[in-house]
Design a protein around this motif. Structure first.
Motif, PDB file in Angstrom:
ATOM      1  N   GLU A 108      15.021  -0.129   6.287  1.00  0.00           N
ATOM      2  CA  GLU A 108      13.982  -1.141   6.371  1.00  0.00           C
ATOM      3  C   GLU A 108      12.981  -1.039   5.241  1.00  0.00           C
ATOM      4  OE1 GLU A 108      12.335  -0.819  10.279  1.00  0.00           O
ATOM      5  OE2 GLU A 108      14.256  -1.229  11.228  1.00  0.00           O
ATOM      6  N   MET A 109      12.953   0.084   4.529  1.00  0.00           N
ATOM      7  CA  MET A 109      11.994   0.270   3.447  1.00  0.00           C
ATOM      8  C   MET A 109      12.443  -0.487   2.207  1.00  0.00           C
ATOM      9  SD  MET A 109      11.029   4.302   3.834  1.00  0.00           S
ATOM     10  CE  MET A 109      10.245   4.301   2.267  1.00  0.00           C
ATOM     11  N   GLU A 110      11.562  -1.299   1.696  1.00  0.00           N
ATOM     12  CA  GLU A 110      11.822  -2.018   0.456  1.00  0.00           C
ATOM     13  C   GLU A 110      11.409  -1.120  -0.706  1.00  0.00           C
ATOM     14  OE1 GLU A 110      12.843  -5.303  -0.135  1.00  0.00           O
ATOM     15  OE2 GLU A 110      13.405  -5.390   1.969  1.00  0.00           O
ATOM     16  N   PRO A 111      12.158  -1.103  -1.801  1.00  0.00           N
ATOM     17  CA  PRO A 111      11.707  -0.332  -2.961  1.00  0.00           C
ATOM     18  C   PRO A 111      10.449  -0.985  -3.525  1.00  0.00           C
ATOM     19  CG  PRO A 111      13.650  -1.615  -3.499  1.00  0.00           C
ATOM     20  CD  PRO A 111      13.410  -1.775  -2.027  1.00  0.00           C
ATOM     21  N   CYS A 112       9.472  -0.182  -3.911  1.00  0.00           N
ATOM     22  CA  CYS A 112       8.243  -0.775  -4.430  1.00  0.00           C
ATOM     23  C   CYS A 112       8.401  -1.043  -5.922  1.00  0.00           C
ATOM     24  CB  CYS A 112       7.041   0.113  -4.139  1.00  0.00           C
ATOM     25  SG  CYS A 112       6.953   1.646  -5.066  1.00  0.00           S
ATOM     26  N   THR A 113       7.682  -2.024  -6.382  1.00  0.00           N
ATOM     27  CA  THR A 113       7.658  -2.333  -7.806  1.00  0.00           C
ATOM     28  C   THR A 113       6.210  -2.382  -8.246  1.00  0.00           C
ATOM     29  OG1 THR A 113       7.709  -4.697  -7.332  1.00  0.00           O
ATOM     30  CG2 THR A 113       9.813  -3.649  -7.816  1.00  0.00           C
ATOM     31  N   SER A 114       5.952  -1.880  -9.428  1.00  0.00           N
ATOM     32  CA  SER A 114       4.608  -1.866  -9.986  1.00  0.00           C
ATOM     33  C   SER A 114       4.403  -3.163 -10.757  1.00  0.00           C
ATOM     34  CB  SER A 114       4.425  -0.657 -10.899  1.00  0.00           C
ATOM     35  OG  SER A 114       4.642   0.531 -10.183  1.00  0.00           O
ATOM     36  N   VAL A 129       3.599   3.714  -5.935  1.00  0.00           N
ATOM     37  CA  VAL A 129       3.681   4.867  -5.035  1.00  0.00           C
ATOM     38  C   VAL A 129       2.371   5.650  -5.043  1.00  0.00           C
ATOM     39  CG1 VAL A 129       4.868   7.053  -4.592  1.00  0.00           C
ATOM     40  CG2 VAL A 129       6.180   5.047  -5.295  1.00  0.00           C
ATOM     41  N   THR A 130       1.863   5.977  -6.245  1.00  0.00           N
ATOM     42  CA  THR A 130       0.670   6.819  -6.351  1.00  0.00           C
ATOM     43  C   THR A 130      -0.619   6.019  -6.478  1.00  0.00           C
ATOM     44  OG1 THR A 130       0.762   6.911  -8.758  1.00  0.00           O
ATOM     45  CG2 THR A 130       2.013   8.597  -7.538  1.00  0.00           C
ATOM     46  N   SER A 131      -0.518   4.738  -6.793  1.00  0.00           N
ATOM     47  CA  SER A 131      -1.655   3.846  -7.031  1.00  0.00           C
ATOM     48  C   SER A 131      -2.424   4.213  -8.308  1.00  0.00           C
ATOM     49  CB  SER A 131      -2.597   3.825  -5.824  1.00  0.00           C
ATOM     50  OG  SER A 131      -3.439   2.714  -5.906  1.00  0.00           O
ATOM     51  N   LYS A 132      -1.871   5.101  -9.138  1.00  0.00           N
ATOM     52  CA  LYS A 132      -2.524   5.506 -10.386  1.00  0.00           C
ATOM     53  C   LYS A 132      -2.334   4.412 -11.436  1.00  0.00           C
ATOM     54  CE  LYS A 132      -2.722   8.980 -13.955  1.00  0.00           C
ATOM     55  NZ  LYS A 132      -2.301  10.254 -14.468  1.00  0.00           N
ATOM     56  N   PRO A 133      -3.413   4.036 -12.129  1.00  0.00           N
ATOM     57  CA  PRO A 133      -3.274   3.045 -13.195  1.00  0.00           C
ATOM     58  C   PRO A 133      -2.581   3.646 -14.415  1.00  0.00           C
ATOM     59  CG  PRO A 133      -5.555   3.783 -13.022  1.00  0.00           C
ATOM     60  CD  PRO A 133      -4.798   4.451 -11.922  1.00  0.00           C
ATOM     61  N   MET A 134      -1.681   2.871 -15.019  1.00  0.00           N
ATOM     62  CA  MET A 134      -0.921   3.317 -16.185  1.00  0.00           C
ATOM     63  C   MET A 134      -0.950   2.228 -17.259  1.00  0.00           C
ATOM     64  SD  MET A 134       0.287   6.345 -15.583  1.00  0.00           S
ATOM     65  CE  MET A 134       1.442   6.495 -16.922  1.00  0.00           C
ATOM     66  N   LEU A 135      -1.260   2.625 -18.473  1.00  0.00           N
ATOM     67  CA  LEU A 135      -1.219   1.723 -19.615  1.00  0.00           C
ATOM     68  C   LEU A 135      -0.064   2.165 -20.503  1.00  0.00           C
ATOM     69  CD1 LEU A 135      -2.580  -0.608 -21.231  1.00  0.00           C
ATOM     70  CD2 LEU A 135      -3.840   1.185 -22.454  1.00  0.00           C
ATOM     71  N   HIS A 136       0.860   1.251 -20.739  1.00  0.00           N
ATOM     72  CA  HIS A 136       1.981   1.523 -21.639  1.00  0.00           C
ATOM     73  C   HIS A 136       1.642   0.873 -22.978  1.00  0.00           C
ATOM     74  CE1 HIS A 136       6.144   2.362 -22.758  1.00  0.00           C
ATOM     75  NE2 HIS A 136       6.084   1.211 -23.412  1.00  0.00           N
ATOM     76  N   VAL A 137       1.648   1.690 -24.043  1.00  0.00           N
ATOM     77  CA  VAL A 137       1.319   1.216 -25.383  1.00  0.00           C
ATOM     78  C   VAL A 137       2.564   1.330 -26.240  1.00  0.00           C
ATOM     79  CG1 VAL A 137      -0.186   1.536 -27.388  1.00  0.00           C
ATOM     80  CG2 VAL A 137      -1.044   2.085 -25.096  1.00  0.00           C
ATOM     81  N   GLY A 186     -14.906   7.194 -11.757  1.00  0.00           N
ATOM     82  CA  GLY A 186     -14.242   8.475 -11.959  1.00  0.00           C
ATOM     83  C   GLY A 186     -12.727   8.411 -12.039  1.00  0.00           C
ATOM     84  N   GLU A 187     -12.144   7.251 -11.781  1.00  0.00           N
ATOM     85  CA  GLU A 187     -10.686   7.120 -11.805  1.00  0.00           C
ATOM     86  C   GLU A 187     -10.165   7.267 -13.234  1.00  0.00           C
ATOM     87  OE1 GLU A 187      -7.466   4.259  -9.680  1.00  0.00           O
ATOM     88  OE2 GLU A 187      -9.145   3.234 -10.639  1.00  0.00           O
ATOM     89  N   GLN A 188      -9.123   8.054 -13.388  1.00  0.00           N
ATOM     90  CA  GLN A 188      -8.492   8.258 -14.689  1.00  0.00           C
ATOM     91  C   GLN A 188      -7.289   7.328 -14.827  1.00  0.00           C
ATOM     92  OE1 GLN A 188      -9.793  10.223 -17.172  1.00  0.00           O
ATOM     93  NE2 GLN A 188     -11.477  10.254 -15.705  1.00  0.00           N
TER      94      GLN A 188
END
Length: 156
Positions: free
Chosen positions: A25-31, A111-119, A144-146
């Motif tokens: 029942e779990m759907e794979p998550c996508t960012s 999954v982690t909710s961490k922000p990611m910037l791809h350059v 304070g979020e990295q």
């Protein structure tokens, strides 16, 4: 009393129907990509790759206020940034050939909710070895979020 005998087909159907209560029942998550803005696009700055200066080497920082921006960044274009809407992710990268442009993708990991910037640096064939400033105006981060920055160098 005779023990019950089940056919292999019946066991397969039972396994498929009964063994899938949580995992199936779990759907794979996508960012999902989030909007990324630039000082060029929002404030009319010219070629910030070469014209913005910050005292960093092979790393990045997050600037969250105009005071920080004024203290840390110099260059011919020094706008008043809307820091109620954006944070400025800015960094430096030394490259072995001429830079033809930079692409940015900003996501919050599902999954982690961490922000990611791809350059992604698009490199040309010239032999200059520039030290390029990259930046992105990202939606305001939590206090304070990295942010993680992934660097990718592509040669054309």
């Amino acid at each position: 009393m005779k023990p019950l005998a089940y056919s292999p087909g019946f066991l397969l159907v039972l396994t498929l129907l009964g063994g899938c209560k949580t995992e199936c029942e779990m759907e794979p998550c996508t960012s999902t990509p989030l909007p990324v803005k630039s000082l060029e696009g929002e404030y009319g700055c010219q070629d910030t790759r070469r014209n913005l200066t910050i005292n960093l080497s092979e790393t990045h920082t997050v600037i969250r206020s105009q005071v920080e921006f004024d203290q840390l960044v110099s260059g011919p274009c020094h706008p008043l940034i809307d820091f109620t809407t954006y944070d400025l992710v800015i960094g430096k990268k030394g490259l072995s050939s001429g830079n033809a442009g930079i692409n940015y993708t900003f996501r919050r990991d599902c999954v982690t909710s961490k922000p990611m910037l791809h350059v992604e640096f698009r490199q040309g064939l010239t032999t200059e070895a520039p030290n390029i400033t990259y930046h992105a105006l990202v939606p305001k981060l939590n206090p304070g979020e990295q942010i993680g920055v992934e660097i990718d160098v592509k040669y054309q």
